[in-house]
Design a protein around this motif. Structure first.
Motif, short mmCIF file in Angstrom:
data_model
loop_
_atom_site.label_atom_id
_atom_site.label_comp_id
_atom_site.label_asym_id
_atom_site.label_seq_id
_atom_site.Cartn_x
_atom_site.Cartn_y
_atom_site.Cartn_z
N SER A 270 38.71 -80.71 23.87
CA SER A 270 38.65 -80.01 25.15
C SER A 270 39.69 -80.62 26.06
CB SER A 270 37.27 -80.14 25.79
OG SER A 270 36.28 -79.66 24.91
N TYR B 215 40.23 -76.18 30.05
CA TYR B 215 39.40 -75.98 31.24
C TYR B 215 40.18 -76.37 32.50
CZ TYR B 215 35.94 -75.83 27.57
OH TYR B 215 35.27 -75.50 26.42
N ARG C 188 49.78 -70.69 25.73
CA ARG C 188 49.55 -69.84 24.56
C ARG C 188 50.86 -69.21 24.08
NH1 ARG C 188 44.99 -69.63 21.23
NH2 ARG C 188 43.11 -69.84 22.47
N ASP D 154 36.13 -75.84 18.13
CA ASP D 154 35.52 -75.91 19.46
C ASP D 154 36.51 -76.29 20.54
OD1 ASP D 154 33.05 -75.32 18.33
OD2 ASP D 154 32.60 -77.43 17.93
N LYS E 70 47.59 -70.86 31.30
CA LYS E 70 47.09 -70.52 29.97
C LYS E 70 48.07 -69.62 29.21
CE LYS E 70 42.12 -70.96 30.88
NZ LYS E 70 40.82 -70.29 30.97
N ARG F 143 43.78 -77.61 20.92
CA ARG F 143 43.01 -76.80 21.87
C ARG F 143 42.74 -75.40 21.32
NH1 ARG F 143 47.66 -77.85 26.21
NH2 ARG F 143 48.78 -77.65 24.22
N TYR F 144 43.32 -75.08 20.16
CA TYR F 144 43.34 -73.71 19.69
C TYR F 144 42.61 -73.48 18.37
CZ TYR F 144 46.96 -73.68 23.23
OH TYR F 144 47.65 -73.83 24.40
N GLY G 12 39.43 -76.18 23.45
CA GLY G 12 39.59 -75.27 24.58
C GLY G 12 40.30 -75.92 25.74
#
Length: 250
Positions: free
Chosen positions: A220, A145, A156, A141, A152, A137-138, A143
């Protein structure tokens, strides 16, 4: 159907992909994730099977899985239920025993991982001959959602602390959308001792220890539509404990 068969025959490589789907209270999500898997595997022409490992879901997930097996066939949908919730690691061990593929996908059944990325995983693995390919995810493209700021920050933060302490050589340690060579997955799950949120992270750390090669595919991640997230305060505490244990022992 003729075009699908032709596509499969044209590959002629003998590879087969087993998808392990551990489930607990996923009756709303399971029909759609299975339909999407059948769709994308069918369009790409790869041989596959879907192994549903239900841990005694009280919401009737297993009954839904039985109906799906009637629709798609016993050769495509394998049901390997267990009597109660026994954890992700043991679900994989249980599933591998029944996997007939030489490659194994692990992913969540709650629609947070979209099967449209599966051909990209396979392409990446074949290009580099990787022992495992992890969705990230990092990077690129990739991410997330549907998460609030708290989720988040937790994700992270967990990833950052893990990178600093363990230097695993992969950008997304806590994700659970991955493709493994079957023998590599067997080797790793035998060595892993963590449970819950830490398990996926330990799999990557152990892979690095054993000099397995790791590729990454940007994905994603979409928060679950139906049902409740399994991440709570207890899981965060367990994660920190598990991280420190890995730091001390690897």
């Amino acid at each position: 159907m003729a075009s699908r068969k032709g596509s499969q025959q044209s590959r002629g490589d003998g590879d087969k992909y087993s998808v392990l789907l551990p489930t607990y209270n996923e009756r709303e999500n399971l029909p759609l994730i299975v339909w999407l898997l059948v769709k994308y595997f069918g369009e790409s022409g790869y041989e596959y099977e879907i192994i549903v490992i239900d841990d005694g879901s009280p919401d009737g997930t297993l009954e839904v899985a039985e109906q799906l097996q009637k629709i798609y066939g016993e050769d495509k949908i394998l049901l390997r239920p267990r009597a109660k919730k026994l954890g992700l690691g043991t679900a994989y061990i249980h599933g591998i025993k029944h996997a007939r593929g030489n490659y194994v996908f692990i992913m969540d059944a709650d629609l947070s991982h979209h099967p449209k990325f599966i051909p990209e995983f396979i392409k990446k693995q074949r290009e580099g001959g990787y022992d495992l390919v992890s969705g990230t995810r990092y990077r690129g493209d990739g991410g997330v959602y549907g998460w609030d700021l708290r989720r988040k920050l937790i994700s992270r933060g967990a990833n950052y602390v893990t990178q600093v302490l363990l230097r695993p050589g992969a950008s997304d340690l806590t994700g659970s959308f991955r493709l493994y060579k079957k023998e590599v997955l067997e080797s790793l799950v035998e060595r892993c001792v963590s449970k819950g949120y830490v398990f996926q992270m330990e799999m990557i750390v152990r892979a690095r220890q054993l000099n397995y090669t790791i590729g990454e595919v940007p994905i994603s991640f979409v928060d679950r539509v139906y049902g409740e997230s399994k991440l709570g305060g207890n899981e965060i505490v367990s994660f920190l404990k598990g991280l420190l244990t890995l730091f001390a022992t690897t």
